[in-house]
Design a protein around this motif. Structure first.
Motif, PDB file in Angstrom:
ATOM      1  N   ASP A   1       0.841  -1.210   0.000  1.00 60.69           N
ATOM      2  CA  ASP A   1       0.000   0.000   0.000  1.00 60.69           C
ATOM      3  C   ASP A   1       0.868   1.249   0.000  1.00 60.69           C
ATOM      4  O   ASP A   1       0.616   2.201  -0.755  1.00 60.69           O
ATOM      5  N   LEU A   2       1.882   1.260   0.853  1.00 61.64           N
ATOM      6  CA  LEU A   2       2.743   2.439   0.975  1.00 61.64           C
ATOM      7  C   LEU A   2       3.519   2.694  -0.311  1.00 61.64           C
ATOM      8  O   LEU A   2       3.739   3.849  -0.694  1.00 61.64           O
ATOM      9  N   ALA A   3       3.942   1.619  -0.980  1.00 62.08           N
ATOM     10  CA  ALA A   3       4.639   1.800  -2.255  1.00 62.08           C
ATOM     11  C   ALA A   3       3.721   2.462  -3.275  1.00 62.08           C
ATOM     12  O   ALA A   3       4.140   3.360  -4.025  1.00 62.08           O
ATOM     13  N   GLU A   4       2.445   2.045  -3.299  1.00 64.09           N
ATOM     14  CA  GLU A   4       1.477   2.668  -4.209  1.00 64.09           C
ATOM     15  C   GLU A   4       1.229   4.125  -3.835  1.00 64.09           C
ATOM     16  O   GLU A   4       1.178   5.013  -4.697  1.00 64.09           O
ATOM     17  N   ILE A   5       1.072   4.383  -2.530  1.00 64.47           N
ATOM     18  CA  ILE A   5       0.837   5.746  -2.054  1.00 64.47           C
ATOM     19  C   ILE A   5       1.976   6.661  -2.462  1.00 64.47           C
ATOM     20  O   ILE A   5       1.763   7.755  -3.011  1.00 64.47           O
ATOM     21  N   HIS A   6       3.219   6.230  -2.192  1.00 60.29           N
ATOM     22  CA  HIS A   6       4.354   7.118  -2.470  1.00 60.29           C
ATOM     23  C   HIS A   6       4.687   7.170  -3.957  1.00 60.29           C
ATOM     24  O   HIS A   6       5.311   8.149  -4.412  1.00 60.29           O
ATOM     25  N   GLY A   7       4.256   6.181  -4.725  1.00 62.30           N
ATOM     26  CA  GLY A   7       4.352   6.305  -6.174  1.00 62.30           C
ATOM     27  C   GLY A   7       3.484   7.440  -6.679  1.00 62.30           C
ATOM     28  O   GLY A   7       3.909   8.238  -7.523  1.00 62.30           O
ATOM     29  N   ARG A   8       2.271   7.520  -6.148  1.00 65.41           N
ATOM     30  CA  ARG A   8       1.354   8.599  -6.533  1.00 65.41           C
ATOM     31  C   ARG A   8       1.908   9.948  -6.084  1.00 65.41           C
ATOM     32  O   ARG A   8       1.878  10.931  -6.837  1.00 65.41           O
ATOM     33  N   ILE A   9       2.393  10.012  -4.840  1.00 64.32           N
ATOM     34  CA  ILE A   9       2.950  11.264  -4.324  1.00 64.32           C
ATOM     35  C   ILE A   9       4.169  11.680  -5.135  1.00 64.32           C
ATOM     36  O   ILE A   9       4.325  12.855  -5.503  1.00 64.32           O
ATOM     37  N   GLY A  10       5.056  10.721  -5.430  1.00 64.70           N
ATOM     38  CA  GLY A  10       6.261  11.030  -6.190  1.00 64.70           C
ATOM     39  C   GLY A  10       5.945  11.608  -7.557  1.00 64.70           C
ATOM     40  O   GLY A  10       6.609  12.554  -8.013  1.00 64.70           O
ATOM     41  N   ALA A  11       4.921  11.070  -8.218  1.00 67.71           N
ATOM     42  CA  ALA A  11       4.534  11.596  -9.533  1.00 67.71           C
ATOM     43  C   ALA A  11       4.028  13.026  -9.403  1.00 67.71           C
ATOM     44  O   ALA A  11       4.341  13.890 -10.249  1.00 67.71           O
ATOM     45  N   GLY A  12       3.259  13.309  -8.343  1.00 67.31           N
ATOM     46  CA  GLY A  12       2.758  14.662  -8.133  1.00 67.31           C
ATOM     47  C   GLY A  12       3.853  15.659  -7.793  1.00 67.31           C
ATOM     48  O   GLY A  12       3.803  16.820  -8.224  1.00 67.31           O
ATOM     49  N   LEU A  13       4.839  15.218  -7.021  1.00 63.09           N
ATOM     50  CA  LEU A  13       5.978  16.091  -6.728  1.00 63.09           C
ATOM     51  C   LEU A  13       6.769  16.393  -7.998  1.00 63.09           C
ATOM     52  O   LEU A  13       7.195  17.527  -8.228  1.00 63.09           O
TER      53      LEU A  13
END
Length: 316
Positions: free
Chosen positions: A266-278
């Motif tokens: 779950d966290l990998a998916e969450i931070h993948g989304r955040i990383g793309a937004g950053l």
């Protein structure tokens, strides 16, 4: 290195600024030179001894931070990173992390902004998309949108195509919410703010409410909901009384969240989304106050006061 040490649970004064031994990484660990650490309400609850999960004493607080990798088992030394979780606590000049707790920090994002990512953006992502099932075109109300999680949720929801409304307690907070992409914002200290939210939402009502202070607001949230609306409770400081008929009328849900329940996947998916937004600039953490590490006690006082405007960060 300098660090914050807690040897007994209690008031903010138990946060002691001390000199500790320098850290060294072991197998499967990443050593990060911290430039900034984020301050979250949960850390104040833990420090006070009023949280379900308490660490063994003494401990160094802190989950979020940003800095530069010193040592690891791979090719990360010298890389700018943000930290979402650590083995040793982030209120320190150095922190040990596992590889899945360390994420790339784009050059255009400051260390202070990097320290404002882990818990706020992770919680907002989990609340909106994993627990709230947010979908493009829905109307979202963020009740308490000017704090770290609230601002993150405004940005994430706007990027995902939701219609965003928010509340805050000051004129500055209202302006911050609007500047970050909300369609409308309301002062929750004004007596008619609920009526104004109803008017803005329209006849259909509100599909999702992110609630940062359920003990104060939950009973008022339920009548605002659309059919099959959802309230996602992000924070609460005590019990609340509700009229369950509002749930029945709207076939509505109240959903609690804790980021601690997210799995590694779950966290990998969450931070993948955040990383793309950053990377594309759609996510830009807002810093409300910056204090030196030695003033951690003052930061814990500020985090529990009303009128939040972005993230509180400690700098090294």
């Amino acid at each position: 290195m300098n660090t914050i040490r807690v040897s007994a649970f209690g008031e903010p004064s138990v946060l002691e600024y001390v000199e500790g031994a320098a850290l060294s990484h072991g197998p499967g660990q990443v050593l990060v030179r911290m430039h900034a650490a984020g301050v979250n309400p949960v850390e104040a609850y833990v420090r006070a001894g009023k949280y379900a999960r308490l660490p063994a004493l003494p401990y160094t607080p802190g989950t979020d931070g940003a800095g530069v990798v010193i040592e690891d088992d791979g090719g990360l030394p010298g890389k700018r990173v943000y930290v979402a979780g650590s083995l040793t606590g982030t209120y320190a000049e150095e922190a040990l992390c596992t590889p899945d707790q360390v994420h790339p920090l784009p050059d255009h994002v400051s260390f202070e902004q990097g320290a404002a990512i882990g818990v706020p953006y992770g919680t907002a992502t989990w609340a909106l998309f994993n627990r709230g099932d947010a979908r493009a075109g829905e109307t979202l109300l963020i009740h308490g949108a000017s704090g770290g999680v609230g601002v993150a949720a405004v940005q994430l929801a706007k990027e995902a195509g939701l219609r965003v409304l928010g509340t805050a307690g000051t004129a500055e907070g209202i302006e911050l919410i609007l500047r970050n992409g909300a369609e409308a914002a309301f002062n929750h200290n004004e007596p008619d703010y609920l009526d104004r939210i109803k008017t803005a939402a329209g006849a259909g009502g509100i599909d999702i409410i992110l609630e940062m202070l359920a003990n104060r607001n939950l009973g008022h949230d339920l009548p605002l909901l659309a059919s099959r609306g959802r309230v996602v409770v992000v924070g609460s400081r005590g019990p609340v009384e509700i009229d369950a008929r509002n749930l029945m009328l709207h076939e509505a849900d109240i959903r609690g969240i804790t980021l601690f329940s997210a799995t590694v996947a779950d966290l990998a998916e969450i931070h993948g989304r955040i990383g793309a937004g950053l990377a594309d600039g759609s996510l830009a953490p807002v810093i409300g106050a910056t204090l030196p590490l030695r003033d951690a006690a003052r930061a814990h006082e500020l985090i529990m006061t009303s009128g939040a405007r972005g993230k509180i960060v400690l700098t090294m």
